[in-house]
Design a protein around this motif. Structure first.
Motif, mmCIF file in Angstrom:
data_model
loop_
_atom_site.group_PDB
_atom_site.id
_atom_site.type_symbol
_atom_site.label_atom_id
_atom_site.label_comp_id
_atom_site.label_asym_id
_atom_site.label_seq_id
_atom_site.Cartn_x
_atom_site.Cartn_y
_atom_site.Cartn_z
ATOM 1 N N ASN A 38 10.263 10.584 15.188
ATOM 2 C CA ASN A 38 11.713 10.521 15.363
ATOM 3 C C ASN A 38 12.417 9.905 14.160
ATOM 4 O OD1 ASN A 38 11.496 11.646 17.883
ATOM 5 N ND2 ASN A 38 11.639 9.726 18.993
ATOM 6 N N GLY A 39 11.713 9.769 13.038
ATOM 7 C CA GLY A 39 12.267 9.091 11.872
ATOM 8 C C GLY A 39 13.505 9.779 11.316
ATOM 9 N N ALA A 40 14.326 8.994 10.614
ATOM 10 C CA ALA A 40 15.540 9.504 9.982
ATOM 11 C C ALA A 40 15.718 8.792 8.652
ATOM 12 C CB ALA A 40 16.754 9.288 10.884
ATOM 13 N N GLY A 41 16.599 9.321 7.824
ATOM 14 C CA GLY A 41 16.849 8.683 6.545
ATOM 15 C C GLY A 41 15.613 8.707 5.663
ATOM 16 N N LEU A 42 15.253 7.563 5.112
ATOM 17 C CA LEU A 42 14.109 7.470 4.217
ATOM 18 C C LEU A 42 12.813 7.880 4.907
ATOM 19 C CD1 LEU A 42 13.047 6.580 1.417
ATOM 20 C CD2 LEU A 42 12.764 4.287 2.370
ATOM 21 N N THR A 43 12.716 7.656 6.220
ATOM 22 C CA THR A 43 11.485 7.955 6.955
ATOM 23 C C THR A 43 11.503 9.349 7.595
ATOM 24 O OG1 THR A 43 12.273 7.014 9.057
ATOM 25 C CG2 THR A 43 11.244 5.511 7.479
ATOM 26 N N ARG A 44 12.505 10.136 7.265
ATOM 27 C CA ARG A 44 12.609 11.485 7.819
ATOM 28 C C ARG A 44 11.444 12.353 7.353
ATOM 29 N NH1 ARG A 44 17.563 15.759 6.625
ATOM 30 N NH2 ARG A 44 16.694 17.505 7.826
ATOM 31 N N PHE A 80 0.855 -1.186 0.000
ATOM 32 C CA PHE A 80 0.000 0.000 0.000
ATOM 33 C C PHE A 80 0.893 1.238 0.000
ATOM 34 C CE2 PHE A 80 0.637 -1.139 4.468
ATOM 35 C CZ PHE A 80 0.988 0.062 5.062
ATOM 36 N N ARG A 81 0.327 2.363 -0.466
ATOM 37 C CA ARG A 81 1.025 3.643 -0.452
ATOM 38 C C ARG A 81 0.576 4.441 0.769
ATOM 39 N NH1 ARG A 81 1.790 0.916 -5.193
ATOM 40 N NH2 ARG A 81 3.164 2.016 -6.636
ATOM 41 N N PHE A 82 1.495 5.256 1.291
ATOM 42 C CA PHE A 82 1.123 6.060 2.454
ATOM 43 C C PHE A 82 2.065 7.245 2.625
ATOM 44 C CE2 PHE A 82 4.416 3.369 4.153
ATOM 45 C CZ PHE A 82 5.025 4.101 5.165
ATOM 46 N N ARG A 83 1.624 8.182 3.441
ATOM 47 C CA ARG A 83 2.455 9.285 3.912
ATOM 48 C C ARG A 83 2.105 9.539 5.373
ATOM 49 N NH1 ARG A 83 5.026 13.549 1.174
ATOM 50 N NH2 ARG A 83 3.686 13.579 -0.668
ATOM 51 N N PHE A 84 3.115 9.646 6.220
ATOM 52 C CA PHE A 84 2.926 9.926 7.645
ATOM 53 C C PHE A 84 3.149 11.415 7.878
ATOM 54 C CE2 PHE A 84 4.696 10.229 12.015
ATOM 55 C CZ PHE A 84 3.646 9.678 12.724
ATOM 56 N N GLY A 139 -0.213 22.165 2.300
ATOM 57 C CA GLY A 139 -1.625 21.965 1.994
ATOM 58 C C GLY A 139 -2.386 21.270 3.096
ATOM 59 N N THR A 140 -1.677 20.821 4.144
ATOM 60 C CA THR A 140 -2.316 20.168 5.287
ATOM 61 C C THR A 140 -2.110 21.017 6.539
ATOM 62 O OG1 THR A 140 -0.440 18.887 6.158
ATOM 63 C CG2 THR A 140 -1.619 17.980 4.243
ATOM 64 N N THR A 141 -2.696 20.590 7.633
ATOM 65 C CA THR A 141 -2.524 21.298 8.896
ATOM 66 C C THR A 141 -1.246 20.892 9.626
ATOM 67 O OG1 THR A 141 -3.725 21.982 10.897
ATOM 68 C CG2 THR A 141 -3.711 19.624 10.394
ATOM 69 N N TYR A 142 -0.537 19.884 9.105
ATOM 70 C CA TYR A 142 0.607 19.320 9.821
ATOM 71 C C TYR A 142 1.905 20.063 9.503
ATOM 72 C CZ TYR A 142 -2.919 15.783 10.468
ATOM 73 O OH TYR A 142 -4.095 15.157 10.784
ATOM 74 N N ASP A 143 2.820 20.048 10.469
ATOM 75 C CA ASP A 143 4.082 20.773 10.333
ATOM 76 C C ASP A 143 5.131 20.005 9.544
ATOM 77 O OD1 ASP A 143 3.091 22.891 11.744
ATOM 78 O OD2 ASP A 143 4.072 22.396 13.637
ATOM 79 N N GLY A 144 4.980 18.691 9.438
ATOM 80 C CA GLY A 144 5.957 17.894 8.704
ATOM 81 C C GLY A 144 5.346 16.594 8.227
ATOM 82 N N ALA A 145 5.989 16.001 7.213
ATOM 83 C CA ALA A 145 5.498 14.729 6.675
ATOM 84 C C ALA A 145 6.656 13.979 6.028
ATOM 85 C CB ALA A 145 4.400 14.967 5.639
ATOM 86 N N THR A 146 6.497 12.680 5.930
ATOM 87 C CA THR A 146 7.470 11.866 5.217
ATOM 88 C C THR A 146 7.280 12.043 3.714
ATOM 89 O OG1 THR A 146 5.999 9.945 5.091
ATOM 90 C CG2 THR A 146 7.418 10.114 7.034
ATOM 91 N N ARG A 147 8.158 11.460 2.938
ATOM 92 C CA ARG A 147 7.927 11.326 1.502
ATOM 93 C C ARG A 147 6.707 10.424 1.297
ATOM 94 N NH1 ARG A 147 13.449 10.360 2.515
ATOM 95 N NH2 ARG A 147 14.938 11.581 1.268
ATOM 96 N N SER A 171 10.143 -7.236 2.218
ATOM 97 C CA SER A 171 9.437 -6.557 3.298
ATOM 98 C C SER A 171 10.102 -5.215 3.599
ATOM 99 C CB SER A 171 9.452 -7.423 4.561
ATOM 100 O OG SER A 171 8.761 -6.798 5.610
ATOM 101 N N GLY A 172 9.284 -4.162 3.723
ATOM 102 C CA GLY A 172 9.815 -2.846 4.080
ATOM 103 C C GLY A 172 9.193 -1.735 3.272
ATOM 104 N N VAL A 173 9.780 -0.534 3.387
ATOM 105 C CA VAL A 173 9.267 0.638 2.687
ATOM 106 C C VAL A 173 10.291 1.165 1.685
ATOM 107 C CG1 VAL A 173 7.732 1.348 4.570
ATOM 108 C CG2 VAL A 173 10.058 2.239 4.487
ATOM 109 N N VAL A 174 9.774 1.717 0.609
ATOM 110 C CA VAL A 174 10.588 2.378 -0.410
ATOM 111 C C VAL A 174 9.856 3.650 -0.823
ATOM 112 C CG1 VAL A 174 11.619 0.247 -1.266
ATOM 113 C CG2 VAL A 174 9.493 1.090 -2.295
ATOM 114 N N LYS A 175 10.552 4.548 -1.493
ATOM 115 C CA LYS A 175 9.886 5.735 -2.019
ATOM 116 C C LYS A 175 8.850 5.346 -3.048
ATOM 117 C CE LYS A 175 13.712 7.985 -3.090
ATOM 118 N NZ LYS A 175 14.599 9.082 -3.579
ATOM 119 N N SER A 176 7.705 5.962 -2.995
ATOM 120 C CA SER A 176 6.614 5.642 -3.907
ATOM 121 C C SER A 176 6.773 6.399 -5.210
ATOM 122 C CB SER A 176 5.277 5.978 -3.252
ATOM 123 O OG SER A 176 4.213 5.801 -4.135
#
Length: 280
Positions: A207-213, A148-152, A221-229, A275-280
């Protein structure tokens, strides 16, 4: 001792104003700013199944009974959106919003540094304001990979990075969630069965770093101060009836909201399903 910042106090004031709005009969269940809208999803099994259908790519008969294992008792933490936000929906007309606060705030202008709702409820697995969504999928022969695709997105960024205040998102296959959030004084998150991680085990969290930073620009465009890729999470899967658990929670406090935008849940055949996450 930790004292709340001015941004945190502003967020508490906003939450109080939202609560006041509901008392005076002003409906906040649907956000309609701009084109499209965000609609709160009921906590019922039907609501969970309808939400799964909104993001599933494939024959809807491949979806079994879904449910919300737990949600915060206050406000409306889950929603479906057909409004374009932060690159979602990825495909089709809608996507899911899971939060540990108020999903309807996702498209609010980012005028506050600490948007959040105090949803209450008991501690679950060492965390606060826990939302766990269980989706049953019927995996046919010939399919060996779930993705699945996602953004945190989070209001914890950047002031609480590397602190005990650490919202996180976890994805697991199995009969039940198996993660544990530790305690306020121990911000470690134990999630050995989580496949929403990088190759070196980095979690999707404030607290993410690297790819999850997280970055400011990816939350525009959202109310949030930061987001992942935009990310894709994948895991090998065997034919049969399988359960996917998606969890988002607040570790250490309740004040600041985080969200995960989810779309393009699919079963596919892959030569190599890692298993894991990659850039979408």
């Amino acid at each position: 001792m930790h004292y709340p910042s001015m941004k945190r106090l502003t967020g508490l004031l906003l939450a109080a104003l939202l609560a006041g709005a509901s008392i005076f009969g002003v409906s906040a269940a649907v956000s309609k700013s701009g084109s499209g809208k965000i609609v709160s999803v009921p906590r019922s099994d039907k609501g969970a199944r309808d939400l799964a259908k909104a993001i599933f790519e494939g024959n809807p008969k491949r979806l079994g009974n879904s449910k919300f294992v737990t949600t915060p008792p206050g406000n409306n933490p889950i929603a479906v959106s057909n409004k374009r936000l932060a690159g979602f929906p990825q495909r089709g007309g809608s996507f899911a919003i899971l939060t540990n606060g108020c999903a309807r705030l996702a498209d609010m202008k980012n005028k506050f540094g600490s948007t959040g709702c105090r949803n209450g409820g008991l501690k679950i697995r060492g965390a606060r304001d826990v939302t766990i969504w269980r989706i049953k999928v019927k995996v046919p022969k010939g399919k060996n990979c779930l993705s699945f695709r996602f953004r945190f997105l989070s209001e914890e960024f950047p002031e609480f990075v590397s602190s005990e205040y650490n919202d996180a998102f976890i994805a697991e296959l199995g009969r039940a969630p198996r993660w544990n959030a530790g305690s306020k004084t121990d911000p470690s998150i134990l999630a050995r069965h989580n496949f929403a991680t990088t190759g070196n085990g980095k979690l999707i969290s404030a607290n993410g770093a690297g790819l999850t930073r997280m970055y400011r620009k990816t939350a525009r465009g959202t109310t949030y101060d930061g987001a992942t890729r935009k990310l894709r999470a994948s895991t090998p899967i065997k034919p049969g009836k399988r359960l996917l658990h998606l969890s988002i929670f607040d570790q250490g406090d309740r004040q600041y909201d985080s969200a995960v935008f989810v779309d393009r849940l699919k079963l596919r055949n892959a030569n190599k399903c890692k298993s894991g996450v990659v850039k979408s």
